[in-house]
Motif scaffolding. Structure first.
Motif, PDB file in Angstrom:
ATOM      1  N   VAL A 193       0.858  -1.185   0.000  1.00  0.00           N
ATOM      2  CA  VAL A 193       0.000   0.000   0.000  1.00  0.00           C
ATOM      3  C   VAL A 193       0.890   1.230   0.000  1.00  0.00           C
ATOM      4  O   VAL A 193       1.817   1.319   0.796  1.00  0.00           O
ATOM      5  N   ALA A 194       0.614   2.177  -0.896  1.00  0.00           N
ATOM      6  CA  ALA A 194       1.365   3.434  -0.918  1.00  0.00           C
ATOM      7  C   ALA A 194       0.551   4.475  -1.671  1.00  0.00           C
ATOM      8  O   ALA A 194       0.492   4.459  -2.892  1.00  0.00           O
ATOM      9  N   ASP A 195      -0.089   5.368  -0.930  1.00  0.00           N
ATOM     10  CA  ASP A 195      -0.856   6.439  -1.563  1.00  0.00           C
ATOM     11  C   ASP A 195       0.060   7.532  -2.089  1.00  0.00           C
ATOM     12  O   ASP A 195      -0.265   8.208  -3.066  1.00  0.00           O
ATOM     13  N   THR A 196       1.191   7.733  -1.418  1.00  0.00           N
ATOM     14  CA  THR A 196       2.183   8.719  -1.849  1.00  0.00           C
ATOM     15  C   THR A 196       3.572   8.116  -1.719  1.00  0.00           C
ATOM     16  O   THR A 196       3.760   7.102  -1.042  1.00  0.00           O
ATOM     17  N   LEU A 197       4.543   8.745  -2.365  1.00  0.00           N
ATOM     18  CA  LEU A 197       5.923   8.288  -2.278  1.00  0.00           C
ATOM     19  C   LEU A 197       6.670   9.149  -1.261  1.00  0.00           C
ATOM     20  O   LEU A 197       6.770  10.367  -1.415  1.00  0.00           O
ATOM     21  N   ASN A 198       7.173   8.524  -0.208  1.00  0.00           N
ATOM     22  CA  ASN A 198       7.929   9.251   0.814  1.00  0.00           C
ATOM     23  C   ASN A 198       9.335   9.552   0.301  1.00  0.00           C
ATOM     24  O   ASN A 198      10.091   8.633  -0.026  1.00  0.00           O
ATOM     25  N   THR A 199       9.701  10.819   0.233  1.00  0.00           N
ATOM     26  CA  THR A 199      11.026  11.196  -0.271  1.00  0.00           C
ATOM     27  C   THR A 199      11.747  12.194   0.637  1.00  0.00           C
ATOM     28  O   THR A 199      12.873  12.577   0.344  1.00  0.00           O
ATOM     29  N   THR A 200      11.098  12.633   1.719  1.00  0.00           N
ATOM     30  CA  THR A 200      11.727  13.595   2.621  1.00  0.00           C
ATOM     31  C   THR A 200      12.008  12.957   3.974  1.00  0.00           C
ATOM     32  O   THR A 200      11.630  11.814   4.225  1.00  0.00           O
ATOM     33  N   GLY A 201      12.660  13.710   4.863  1.00  0.00           N
ATOM     34  CA  GLY A 201      12.978  13.175   6.179  1.00  0.00           C
ATOM     35  C   GLY A 201      13.936  12.008   6.060  1.00  0.00           C
ATOM     36  O   GLY A 201      14.894  12.027   5.288  1.00  0.00           O
ATOM     37  N   ILE A 202      13.674  10.957   6.796  1.00  0.00           N
ATOM     38  CA  ILE A 202      14.561   9.795   6.773  1.00  0.00           C
ATOM     39  C   ILE A 202      14.568   9.111   5.413  1.00  0.00           C
ATOM     40  O   ILE A 202      15.543   8.458   5.028  1.00  0.00           O
TER      41      ILE A 202
ATOM     42  N   SER B 214      14.894  10.541   2.723  1.00  0.00           N
ATOM     43  CA  SER B 214      15.844  11.241   1.854  1.00  0.00           C
ATOM     44  C   SER B 214      17.265  10.722   2.048  1.00  0.00           C
ATOM     45  O   SER B 214      18.169  11.089   1.287  1.00  0.00           O
ATOM     46  N   VAL B 215      17.475   9.888   3.066  1.00  0.00           N
ATOM     47  CA  VAL B 215      18.814   9.341   3.319  1.00  0.00           C
ATOM     48  C   VAL B 215      18.885   7.831   3.152  1.00  0.00           C
ATOM     49  O   VAL B 215      19.957   7.265   2.948  1.00  0.00           O
ATOM     50  N   VAL B 216      17.740   7.145   3.227  1.00  0.00           N
ATOM     51  CA  VAL B 216      17.714   5.691   3.046  1.00  0.00           C
ATOM     52  C   VAL B 216      16.313   5.283   2.580  1.00  0.00           C
ATOM     53  O   VAL B 216      15.320   5.841   3.038  1.00  0.00           O
ATOM     54  N   ARG B 217      16.244   4.294   1.687  1.00  0.00           N
ATOM     55  CA  ARG B 217      14.958   3.943   1.082  1.00  0.00           C
ATOM     56  C   ARG B 217      14.124   3.005   1.954  1.00  0.00           C
ATOM     57  O   ARG B 217      12.912   2.911   1.768  1.00  0.00           O
ATOM     58  N   ASN B 218      14.750   2.303   2.867  1.00  0.00           N
ATOM     59  CA  ASN B 218      14.017   1.318   3.672  1.00  0.00           C
ATOM     60  C   ASN B 218      14.303   1.503   5.168  1.00  0.00           C
ATOM     61  O   ASN B 218      14.847   0.604   5.827  1.00  0.00           O
TER      62      ASN B 218
ATOM     63  N   GLU C 224      13.838   8.480 -10.104  1.00  0.00           N
ATOM     64  CA  GLU C 224      14.706   9.604  -9.778  1.00  0.00           C
ATOM     65  C   GLU C 224      15.083   9.596  -8.299  1.00  0.00           C
ATOM     66  O   GLU C 224      16.227   9.867  -7.936  1.00  0.00           O
ATOM     67  N   TRP C 225      14.113   9.276  -7.454  1.00  0.00           N
ATOM     68  CA  TRP C 225      14.382   9.192  -6.007  1.00  0.00           C
ATOM     69  C   TRP C 225      15.339   8.047  -5.706  1.00  0.00           C
ATOM     70  O   TRP C 225      16.277   8.188  -4.919  1.00  0.00           O
ATOM     71  N   ALA C 226      15.126   6.886  -6.349  1.00  0.00           N
ATOM     72  CA  ALA C 226      15.956   5.710  -6.110  1.00  0.00           C
ATOM     73  C   ALA C 226      17.402   5.938  -6.549  1.00  0.00           C
ATOM     74  O   ALA C 226      18.336   5.355  -5.972  1.00  0.00           O
ATOM     75  N   LYS C 227      17.618   6.776  -7.557  1.00  0.00           N
ATOM     76  CA  LYS C 227      18.975   7.081  -8.006  1.00  0.00           C
ATOM     77  C   LYS C 227      19.754   7.855  -6.948  1.00  0.00           C
ATOM     78  O   LYS C 227      20.961   7.707  -6.808  1.00  0.00           O
ATOM     79  N   ARG C 228      19.037   8.688  -6.194  1.00  0.00           N
ATOM     80  CA  ARG C 228      19.693   9.563  -5.216  1.00  0.00           C
ATOM     81  C   ARG C 228      19.897   8.900  -3.862  1.00  0.00           C
ATOM     82  O   ARG C 228      20.843   9.218  -3.144  1.00  0.00           O
ATOM     83  N   VAL C 229      18.976   8.009  -3.488  1.00  0.00           N
ATOM     84  CA  VAL C 229      18.916   7.513  -2.105  1.00  0.00           C
ATOM     85  C   VAL C 229      19.335   6.045  -2.037  1.00  0.00           C
ATOM     86  O   VAL C 229      18.811   5.213  -2.783  1.00  0.00           O
ATOM     87  N   PRO C 230      20.268   5.686  -1.147  1.00  0.00           N
ATOM     88  CA  PRO C 230      20.714   4.294  -1.023  1.00  0.00           C
ATOM     89  C   PRO C 230      19.631   3.380  -0.455  1.00  0.00           C
ATOM     90  O   PRO C 230      18.714   3.828   0.227  1.00  0.00           O
TER      91      PRO C 230
END
Length: 243
Positions: free
Chosen positions: A86-95, A97-101, A156-162
């Motif tokens: 489930v994901a209504d939006t894509l989280n890209t800020t806060g934590i 922005s430094v790690v994807r999981n 684009e987010w996945a390219k930036r964030v490990p």
């Protein structure tokens, strides 16, 4: 079936039943813990320091989870066990922005503390490898789902964030307020389970050594966690009945 499809299928299955892994790790950890304690000499001050260190590692994992949940919008970063991804939006800020999981990173440290408590190097190494192999497929399945749903925004987010090891240089401020109520309601189980397990292992250790030098940090933490859990559980039920 292509390997990519097979890994996604396995990941979705493991995601749905991922609560099985902690049970298996817990049982094995308990067996190894008992075996190690039967061979050891009486407790020393160093043992209490090491046990406290293990607890701090697990608490660090819980704090990572709390921070993640507190800054996550509704219908993201949840357990979603019954309905799948489930994901209504894509989280890209806060934590995010430094790690994807970050939730899985938090889970790792929570269980690593307990694994270290066994004082068995081979078990700790095995735990790390098993955890990675298990969650690698879950992460793969999640990323396939997110890429299909959010497309270029996700790529684009996945390219930036490990994936798993944070890069704090990329941190960006969360775009929503911290929700302490959500954290208390969502993470009460983890907080209670954490101190319950550490206290249980401590009681087992004292029984094996035939004395009662209990780690009062564990015991006090367990009592606080239990009372907090019962109060929050009651509040959750009361709020649900009112609605």
């Amino acid at each position: 079936m292509a390997l990519k499809e097979e890994m996604e299928q396995q990941g979705n299955w493991l995601f749905r039943y991922r609560s099985i892994l902690p049970v298996g790790i817990l049982m094995l950890a308990l067996i190894i813990f008992i075996e190690m304690k039967l061979k050891q000499s009486p407790l020393s001050a160093c043992d209490y320091v090491f046990e406290s260190f293990c607890l701090l590692i697990s608490l660090a994992g819980l704090l990572i989870r709390a921070y993640t949940v507190g800054y996550s919008p509704k219908n993201t970063s949840g357990r979603n066990t019954a309905q799948g991804q489930v994901a209504d939006t894509l989280n890209t800020t806060g934590i995010y922005s430094v790690v994807r999981n970050p939730l899985y990173l938090g889970n790792f440290f929570m269980w690593l503390g307990l694994a270290l408590l066994t004082e068995n190097v081979w078990f700790v190494i095995s735990f790390i490898l098993l955890y990675w192999m298990y969650y690698e497929r879950i992460i793969f399945a999640e990323e396939q789902f997110l890429e299909r749903k959010f497309g270029d925004q996700y790529r684009e987010w996945a390219k930036r964030v490990p994936v798993f090891i944070p890069n704090f240089n990329k941190f960006s401020k969360p775009d929503i307020k911290f929700n302490i109520i959500k954290v208390l309601l969502k993470e009460k189980n983890g907080f209670f389970a954490l101190f319950l397990l550490f206290s249980f292992f401590n009681v087992i250790e004292e029984y094996i050594r035939k004395h009662t030098h209990y780690n009062m940090v564990f015991i006090t933490g367990f009592l606080i966690a239990m009372v907090s859990y019962l109060i929050l559980k009651w509040l959750k039920v009361s709020l649900s009945n009112e609605n």
